[in-house]
Structures are given as structure tokens and as C-alpha cells.
Design a protein around this motif. Structure first.
Motif, PDB file in Angstrom:
ATOM      1  N   PRO A   1       0.839  -1.201   0.000  1.00 22.14           N
ATOM      2  CA  PRO A   1       0.000   0.000   0.000  1.00 22.14           C
ATOM      3  C   PRO A   1       0.875   1.253   0.000  1.00 22.14           C
ATOM      4  O   PRO A   1       2.003   1.218   0.517  1.00 22.14           O
ATOM      5  N   ALA A   2       0.365   2.345  -0.589  1.00 20.91           N
ATOM      6  CA  ALA A   2       1.169   3.563  -0.737  1.00 20.91           C
ATOM      7  C   ALA A   2       1.726   4.041   0.592  1.00 20.91           C
ATOM      8  O   ALA A   2       2.901   4.378   0.694  1.00 20.91           O
ATOM      9  N   ALA A   3       0.877   4.034   1.615  1.00 20.42           N
ATOM     10  CA  ALA A   3       1.356   4.499   2.911  1.00 20.42           C
ATOM     11  C   ALA A   3       1.805   3.300   3.722  1.00 20.42           C
ATOM     12  O   ALA A   3       1.170   2.248   3.695  1.00 20.42           O
ATOM     13  N   GLU A   4       2.894   3.464   4.427  1.00 19.97           N
ATOM     14  CA  GLU A   4       3.409   2.375   5.241  1.00 19.97           C
ATOM     15  C   GLU A   4       2.507   2.197   6.461  1.00 19.97           C
ATOM     16  O   GLU A   4       2.159   3.171   7.100  1.00 19.97           O
ATOM     17  N   PRO A   5       2.129   0.948   6.793  1.00 20.65           N
ATOM     18  CA  PRO A   5       1.302   0.764   7.984  1.00 20.65           C
ATOM     19  C   PRO A   5       2.070   1.222   9.221  1.00 20.65           C
ATOM     20  O   PRO A   5       3.278   1.011   9.309  1.00 20.65           O
TER      21      PRO A   5
END
Ligand code: SF4
Lengths: 201, 462
Positions: free
Chosen positions: A195-199
Motif C-alpha cells: 500500500p502507498a502508505a506504510e502501515p
């Protein structure tokens, strides 16, 4: 991509083997974010020598580059193919090519032509003796004709079709959208996805 | 029909095939960096297209990035590329590890360390050393910018299946001989076009015994002998490396993946176009003397008489005379870094040689970890202190002097012992002269001030 059928013009003999992409276009010129404007930096370091073949006035305006085996080995930089095309060449003839360079050239409509070593040598000698000599490279008939000598060459049939028609291969691929969607639906679930943003961790 | 490893993976990724056409192949992972991508994004936007699967794409900054002084140290046009990448990733929804991120690093180092590189995948990147990822038993190859655009738009590529080539290495590597020497020795034997366009599988007991780091070094340099793909079948070493990494499968997914990965090997009786066999016991530490990775010799050897015009030109460029002992070649610089040899194991091996030693006063030496993670782990182990105490500069992660697209470059005429993968004319800086070798050999050269046989120089470190 512009369609490619036939080119007629003068030859520039670059009598060297294993010409790597670092020589074709050194890294200091890879910082541009544009696709054009690389021509003046073609063979930048070699071109510092006033006797370098491409500096000689008699080869100015040549459209066919003739080189030794394994031309374009090394890095994946498409800038190498761009710079050759930008400098006015439409065809590169060599006994063999670096794999990625070969693909890159085909993708941008710079025709890489493989000929047997002896034929390349003859073209090199002819162009050295008579820089005004013209050759014709015909993709439709898959031939190179120079000084009355005709040479056939092989080329991947799919690449040839794309070049002759100037097809945009993304459009070509998107015609198979259904097959791609079906393939995607069947991909194993363990394969990674980012996903684009890191969890937050 | 028995199939090779490549063929099995290939077959699993064919979206469409038709007589006379290349196959349309699906790409599981697309890695992106700042140098070969801006024109692809630009052209995509001009065509009114979008990125089909941003979540199968990962971007990092590596080629252009200064290794000290932060982003401000990047030159003007270089910075434009970094800005463009950031902008493009934001536009497309692609995860980016920019300078300063704890996962930033050389694209071929971060994929494996994140657990993103897994067996059985098709992996592409606008970079010729993408073959590195083949160490996990995946089909991984470099592509140009037009193909980068194609993958962004479709997640697919038109490809013809390359012919299969086997490289079988048997026996134990002698002390002081590393995976780097193995691959340099191989290229020495085959020449730099020996694998042209082929899919190479590295096999045999020597390869099985290599760590994942060593396998990556080996696969990394596949392109240096012209191969399209270089791979090692996955095994327990691979699985142990992957388990627990941030992006590796977990729980039942891990079990399912493992079941599949265990089926990824070349079947008995599968057909290879050719096989190259090497005996590990015959290998020695190798060093290049010329301007391509095939122009090399064992460190105990001498600069050979030039066999052709290319070799003559190489010797002229390198300012070397035939007949001199390689160990008599004095050096000015040492570079330990690059996607070939800047992982933790490489740094440990170099540090072992440097412990309690000082580099030669004439030599300027630097270590550039392959990724920020490698740097942090090395610092946690105290390796940075060993390097610094010996007189090395300790830098931030990036490609650095592997290609000198950033402030780290050789000056004209400078001679460098380098753990990178290319010794092309001007590769590390216009007029610079590069000798490729392994990390322990590079460390030994830094101390000696000339090329030297690490086996005699620092036997206790091996
Ligand atoms: S370290 Fe060198 S070879 Fe590897 S990706 Fe960077 S520039 Fe390319």
C-alpha cells in the motif's frame, strides 16, 4: 512510435567491439527528466578526440551506425538508444547487441540490424574507403543493400510488425484487458502487495 | 515433460500466448528509481493513462543521492529527478522510500531485505542489475524506460522466453574465495557476451552452500556476461532468510507459499541449451585489469599480453603494461559498496580484515552500505567503528561511486579498488580506473596501498 519502413543514407563506421552504454552516454547526462536532447552527448568521452570517427566532417549526417560485436552491452539506460537516435541515426548495424539495448532500440524505432561479422566488416571497410557511400536498409524486405551487395537480415516478426506500423504497444496490450483481469483474479493470495502508505508499526 | 525452473515460473506468468507472438507476461513486482522512470511517468500522463497496479510497485532513491550532506547536497538537475520521483509516486499512489527514510537504499538491496523479493515471482526494474533478485528463484530482469512505462500502464510485458543455460559449480570454495570471485572467474572464462540473452540457472553444491548474500552477488553480475536472467532455485536457505521479513507472507499464507516454493526446481532431465561446469577448488581471488568485467586474472597473476585491439585500448586506458604482477599495482582509492557487495555479510568480511589495521596513508577509502537498514545493523554491530578506526569514511546508503552520478566520483587518473560490478571506462568518474574485486580483497588493498592477496595478507581474517 514513428513507423519505420526504409532508410537510405550514409554509414558511419565505429570499429570497436563491446561498446557499452556507459560509453554511448556517460552517467552525468542521465539526470535529465526529458526524453530528448541527448544527441550532443553521444560518445561524450570518445568525442573529445578530434579524430573520433563521428567528429569527421565526411560522416556528418550519416544515418546508419556500423559497429563491432556486443554493441550496447551494460546498463539498461534507454538514454543510450535515445542519444543515438537524437544524433540522427535511424539504424545500428552490428554482429550482435546487448540484450536490453536491443529491446530499447526496437521500442523507440531505432532499428538494430544483426548481420554476420564478415558482412559488418565489409560495410565498415566500404564506409571507411568511401564515406559518401550510401546504403539502404529496408525493414519490409529485411535487407541491407550497399555497393550493389544485398544482405538479408533476421528480425523478430512481432517487433517488425510493431515497427512497420508504428504501433503503440501499450494500446496493443490493453486490447487483452480481459485476459489480464482474468489472470489477476487467479494470482495466489500470498504474493506481496505494497500500500502507498506504510502501515504504522 | 520435465521443465527447467525458468520455464515453470514463466508458464505461471503467461497472460496470453499466440503463435508467432511473444508471450504477454505478468509482472508481480515493479521496482522504480529516479533515473530511468521520469520519462516513463511523463509519457504515461501525456497518453492519458494511469498506473494499473501501484501496490505492486515500489520506489526508492538511490542512483543520484549524495551519501552525505542530505538532499541539499544533490546537484540541481539531480535534485530535479528526486523531486520528479516524489511527485510521480504521489500522483500514482506508489510507496516511495526517499532519502532519510529508514528503508531507503539501493533498489536491489531493499527488495530482498523487506521480504518483497520472493521465489517464483516475475520482477522487473529499469536497471540492468535486477538479475540480483534471481537469487531467490525468481525471474528478474532489467528493462528500459519504454518498458517501464508499459509495466506501469499494464503490469505486463511482451517477452520471448530466453533459452536456458546451466552453470554448475561443485565443491567447496577455498578460503578467501568469495561469491564475487566465483562470478568474476566465470566471466573470465565465458567472456562478457558468453550468456547473451539467456536465462541462467546457477546450480551445484557450491551454489547450494552460498548464503543468500552470496547468491545475490552471483546473480547480480549475470548481466555482466550478457545473461538476461540469473537464478538459483529456492531452498531452506532462501526460506530461512525470508521468514519474518516485513513483507513476506505470514501464518497460513506462509505455509501455502512454502508449499508452492518447494515445487520450484528444475526437473530431472529438463533441457538446457548448454551447461558450463566449474570446480570451486580451482578458483582464486580475482581482480580485473581492464575495462570490462571479463578482463581479469587471479590476484597471483600478471597483466596479460593484450590478445586483441580492445585489450590494447583497455591497457592504455588503465595505464598498465603487460607482464607486471597484479600485486604491484598501487591504488589511490577504495570503494566498498554497490548492489553487488554492500550487504551486511560483505561489510563484516571487509571489517574482519581491517580490525587492528590502518589504511595506507596515500589511500582514500569509503564504505557505502547498500541500504539504510544495512547501515543501521552494521552500526549496531559496531562495524562502523572498525571502518572508521582503520581510516575509512562511513557513508549513508546509495549507489555512490558504483556509477558516480552523485558527488562520489573518481578524479581523472585515480585508480580504485572497488567491490562494484563495472569497470567500464569512466564508470566511476571520467578518466577514473577501476579494479573490481571482493570486499575482503578491497579491504586488504586499502591497507597495503596496492592490490594484494588477502589470503597471505590477512589469513587470520578469513
Ligand atoms: S549500485 Fe551500481 S549497479 Fe547497483 S543499481 Fe546502483 S548504480 Fe546500478
Amino acid at each position: 512510435m514513428e513507423a519505420f519502413r526504409r532508410v537510405q543514407g550514409r554509414l558511419a563506421p565505429l570499429d570497436r567491439g563491446n561498446v557499452d552504454t556507459d560509453q554511448i552516454i556517460p552517467k552525468q547526462f542521465l539526470k535529465r527528466i526529458e526524453r530528448s536532447g541527448f544527441g550532443p552527448f553521444l560518445f561524450y568521452d570518445w568525442a573529445k578526440d578530434p579524430d573520433f570517427v563521428l567528429n569527421r566532417p565526411e560522416y556528418r549526417g550519416a544515418v546508419i551506425l556500423v559497429a563491432g560485436p556486443n554493441f550496447g552491452c551494460g546498463s539498461s539506460r534507454e538514454h543510450a538508444a535515445w542519444s543515438i537516435q537524437d544524433a540522427g541515426f535511424r539504424v545500428v548495424i552490428a554482429p550482435s547487441f546487448g540484450d536490453i539495448f536491443h529491446t530499447n532500440a526496437l521500442k523507440i524505432g531505432l532499428l538494430p540490424v544483426r548481420l554476420p561479422e564478415a558482412s559488418v566488416r565489409r560495410l565498415m571497410d566500404l564506409a571507411t574507403e568511401d564515406p559518401s557511400l550510401e546504403a539502404t536498409v529496408d525493414l519490409e524486405t529485411q535487407t541491407v543493400v550497399a555497393a550493389g551487395i544485398r544482405q538479408d537480415f533476421e528480425i523478430d516478426s512481432f517487433a517488425r510488425e510493431c515497427l512497420l506500423n508504428g504501433w503503440d504497444d501499450i494500446a496493443l496490450t490493453l486490447r487483452h484487458e480481459e485476459a489480464i483481469v482474468a489472470f489477476e483474479a487467479a494470482r495466489p493470495s500470498w504474493l506481496p502487495s505494497i500500500p502507498a502508505a506504510e502501515p504504522a508499526s | 515433460m520435465p521443465r527447467t525452473l525458468t520455464q515453470k515460473i514463466w508458464d505461471e506468468h503467461v497472460v496470453r500466448s499466440a503463435e508467432g507472438e511473444p508471450d504477454l507476461l505478468y509482472c508481480d513486482l515493479h521496482l522504480v528509481h529516479e533515473v530511468t522512470s521520469p520519462q516513463a511517468f511523463e509519457s504515461l500522463r501525456l497518453g492519458g493513462r494511469r498506473v494499473r497496479r501501484p501496490e505492486l510497485t515500489l520506489a526508492t532513491m538511490d542512483h543520484n543521492t549524495p551519501t552525505r550532506g542530505g538532499r541539499a547536497a544533490a546537484d540541481g538537475i539531480g535534485r530535479r529527478q528526486l523531486d520528479a520521483l516524489e511527485e510521480n509516486c504521489r500522483w500514482a499512489g506508489i510507496r516511495l522510500y526517499p532519502m532519510g527514510s529508514r528503508h531507503q537504499g539501493i533498489v536491489h538491496v531493499i527488495g530482498p531485505e523487506l521480504g518483497l523479493t520472493q521465489p517464483g515471482m516475475v520482477i522487473v526494474c529499469g536497471d540492468s542489475h535486477t538479475s540480483t533478485h534471481g537469487a531467490f528463484g525468481s525471474i528478474a530482469f532489467g528493462i528500459g524506460t519504454s518498458e517501464v512505462e508499459h509495466v506501469l500502464a499494464t503490469q505486463c510485458l511482451w517477452q520471448r522466453r530466453p533459452g536456458d543455460l546451466a552453470v554448475t559449480v561443485e565443491g567447496e570454495l577455498p578460503l578467501g574465495v568469495t561469491a564475487k570471485d566465483l562470478v568474476l572467474g566465470l566471466i573470465h572464462r565465458t567472456g562478457i557476451a558468453g550468456g547473451q540473452g539467456r536465462a541462467v540457472e546457477y546450480r551445484g553444491s557450491t551454489v547450494r552452500r552460498l548464503s543468500m548474500e552470496g547468491r545475490m552477488t552471483l546473480c547480480n553480475m549475470s548481466i555482466e556476461w550478457g545473461a538476461r536472467v540469473g537464478m538459483v532455485a529456492p531452498d531452506e536457505t532462501t526460506f530461512a532468510y525470508l521468514e519474518g521479513r516485513p513483507l513476506a507472507p505470514r501464518g497460513t499464507e506462509w505455509e501455502r507459499a512454502l508449499d508452492h516454493w518447494r515445487s520450484l526446481f528444475t526437473d530431472e532431465g529438463a533441457h538446457f541449451e548448454a551447461e558450463i561446469r566449474l570446480q570451486a577448488s580451482e578458483l582464486e581471488p580475482f581482480v580485473t585489469w581492464g575495462t570490462n568485467p571479463g578482463q581479469s586474472a587471479p590476484i597471483t597473476g600478471r597483466v596479460p599480453e593484450p590478445a586483441d585491439e580492445g585489450a590494447e585500448r583497455a591497457l592504455r586506458y588503465m595505464a598498465l603494461r603487460p607482464g607486471i604482477a597484479l600485486q604491484d599495482i598501487a591504488i589511490d582509492r577504495v570503494f566498498i559498496g554497490s548492489c553487488t557487495n554492500a550487504r551486511l555479510e560483505d561489510l563484516r568480511a571487509a571489517a574482519a580484515v581491517l580490525r587492528g589495521r590502518q589504511i595506507h596513508p596515500r589511500v582514500r577509502a569509503m564504505v557505502v552500505p547498500g541500504s539504510t537498514q544495512v547501515r543501521l545493523q552494521a552500526e549496531a554491530e559496531g562495524l562502523d567503528r572498525v571502518f572508521k578506526a582503520a581510516g575509512f569514511e562511513w557513508r549513508e546508503a546509495g549507489c555512490s561511486m558504483c556509477l558516480g552520478m552523485n558527488p562520489d566520483v573518481l578524479q581523472p587518473g585515480e585508480r580504485c579498488a572497488s567491490t562494484s560490478n563495472r569497470n567500464f571506462e569512466g564508470r566511476q568518474g571520467a578518466g577514473g580506473r577501476t579494479h573490481l574485486l571482493s570486499p575482503p580483497m578491497a579491504a586488504a588493498a586499502a591497507v597495503a596501498g596496492h592490490l594484494v592477496d588477502v589470503r597471505e595478507f590477512a589469513p587470520e581474517a578469513l
